[in-house]
Design an enzyme around this catalytic site. Sequence first.
Site, mmCIF file in Angstrom:
data_model
loop_
_atom_site.group_PDB
_atom_site.id
_atom_site.type_symbol
_atom_site.label_atom_id
_atom_site.label_comp_id
_atom_site.label_asym_id
_atom_site.label_seq_id
_atom_site.Cartn_x
_atom_site.Cartn_y
_atom_site.Cartn_z
ATOM 1 N N ASN A 36 -49.740 -52.320 -8.385
ATOM 2 C CA ASN A 36 -49.736 -51.932 -9.788
ATOM 3 C C ASN A 36 -50.428 -50.585 -9.965
ATOM 4 O O ASN A 36 -51.134 -50.113 -9.074
ATOM 5 C CB ASN A 36 -50.446 -53.000 -10.630
ATOM 6 C CG ASN A 36 -49.636 -54.270 -10.759
ATOM 7 O OD1 ASN A 36 -48.454 -54.237 -11.085
ATOM 8 N ND2 ASN A 36 -50.270 -55.408 -10.496
ATOM 9 N N CYS B 285 -41.862 -57.152 -8.002
ATOM 10 C CA CYS B 285 -41.388 -56.250 -9.051
ATOM 11 C C CYS B 285 -39.881 -56.100 -8.895
ATOM 12 O O CYS B 285 -39.413 -55.577 -7.879
ATOM 13 C CB CYS B 285 -42.090 -54.905 -8.944
ATOM 14 S SG CYS B 285 -41.510 -53.677 -10.134
ATOM 15 N N GLY B 286 -39.115 -56.572 -9.885
ATOM 16 C CA GLY B 286 -37.659 -56.538 -9.773
ATOM 17 C C GLY B 286 -37.087 -55.137 -9.755
ATOM 18 O O GLY B 286 -36.251 -54.798 -8.902
ATOM 19 N N ASN C 238 -47.461 -61.420 -17.563
ATOM 20 C CA ASN C 238 -46.656 -60.413 -18.246
ATOM 21 C C ASN C 238 -46.138 -61.058 -19.539
ATOM 22 O O ASN C 238 -45.929 -62.279 -19.594
ATOM 23 C CB ASN C 238 -45.487 -59.978 -17.373
ATOM 24 C CG ASN C 238 -45.947 -59.394 -16.057
ATOM 25 O OD1 ASN C 238 -46.454 -58.284 -15.993
ATOM 26 N ND2 ASN C 238 -45.789 -60.159 -14.978
ATOM 27 N N GLU D 152 -46.798 -55.257 -19.458
ATOM 28 C CA GLU D 152 -46.974 -55.627 -18.055
ATOM 29 C C GLU D 152 -48.432 -55.743 -17.647
ATOM 30 O O GLU D 152 -49.236 -54.828 -17.853
ATOM 31 C CB GLU D 152 -46.268 -54.616 -17.137
ATOM 32 C CG GLU D 152 -44.769 -54.807 -17.072
ATOM 33 C CD GLU D 152 -44.171 -54.238 -15.797
ATOM 34 O OE1 GLU D 152 -44.712 -54.505 -14.703
ATOM 35 O OE2 GLU D 152 -43.168 -53.509 -15.899
ATOM 36 N N ARG D 153 -48.746 -56.883 -17.044
ATOM 37 C CA ARG D 153 -50.039 -57.102 -16.412
ATOM 38 C C ARG D 153 -50.198 -56.115 -15.260
ATOM 39 O O ARG D 153 -49.266 -55.874 -14.512
ATOM 40 C CB ARG D 153 -50.077 -58.542 -15.880
ATOM 41 C CG ARG D 153 -51.307 -58.950 -15.138
ATOM 42 C CD ARG D 153 -51.150 -60.332 -14.522
ATOM 43 N NE ARG D 153 -50.188 -60.344 -13.429
ATOM 44 C CZ ARG D 153 -50.035 -61.354 -12.581
ATOM 45 N NH1 ARG D 153 -50.755 -62.449 -12.711
ATOM 46 N NH2 ARG D 153 -49.135 -61.289 -11.605
ATOM 47 N N CYS E 96 -38.680 -53.998 -17.283
ATOM 48 C CA CYS E 96 -39.331 -54.840 -16.281
ATOM 49 C C CYS E 96 -38.274 -55.762 -15.696
ATOM 50 O O CYS E 96 -37.676 -56.566 -16.425
ATOM 51 C CB CYS E 96 -40.469 -55.636 -16.911
ATOM 52 S SG CYS E 96 -41.236 -56.825 -15.792
ATOM 53 N N GLY E 97 -38.041 -55.662 -14.395
ATOM 54 C CA GLY E 97 -36.962 -56.422 -13.772
ATOM 55 C C GLY E 97 -37.191 -57.918 -13.760
ATOM 56 O O GLY E 97 -36.304 -58.702 -14.120
#
Length: 263
Positions: free
Chosen positions: A66, A75-76, A179, A197-198, A207-208
């Site tokens: 992150n 992470c998508g 999230n 997002e966290r 965000c995927g």
Amino acid sequence: MKIPFYKFDGAGNDFVVIDNRDGSVRLDEEEIARLCHRRFGVGADGLMTLENSENSEFDFEMKYYNSDGRLGSMCGNGGRCIAAFAHCLGMGKELHFKGYDGPHDAEIVMWDAEQRVGIVKLGMRGVAVDEVRRCLDGFFLDTGSPHYVQRVKDLEHFDVVGEGRRIRNIAEEFPQGTNVDFIEDLPDGRLFVRTYERGVEDETWACGTGVTACAIVSGNRSLVTRGGDFRVTFDSTGSGYENVCLIGPVALNFTGEWICSAR
């Protein structure tokens, strides 16, 4: 030490990507956070390194950090971007790699080498029906990263950061944090998604894993974020959601060298 890097984005969700197959790059949390800083660094929602895998069945291993410098969960959009990066490195159009949450398959649906843009399809983890639980005013589930999904009105003007931060830090519901995704149906039938997002501790443009979670909760497979449009495909069975795939845009924005004190 000079480290070559590549700047990618997946529908505005942006990443610094480093080829670390030789294992020479070792960045600590402070250095990663500085690299991702939008005023004092390159600027990104996260950093990814492409690593050799000890298991020969994988083309590579993805490590995701992150923007606060801490090792993150899956992470998508990062997975789609690193697949495009692997394709640019000559690894082909069909890829099998290891992420935080296990194995993933990716397909380069389209890649324009001149414009450096494309479409990437990424296989996501399945979700059992009992992994989707009702809580607060929405639903909680894990699509590789934890997500809380809630419907709201007038999402365009909704306080995503303020309300997202509040919900993300409800310790009795989310001991590890979460999230937070807010959704609203659009007149054209698509689902509008905005995500806090966290780890980034802010709203991201897409965000995927969040888009995937929203598709599963809503049943809508056509989604739009501030950064771009997505398709999420899956098979809904009595036991859960299988063959989940995330499809969306990627772009290689620029390349450069990061000068740091890493060893």
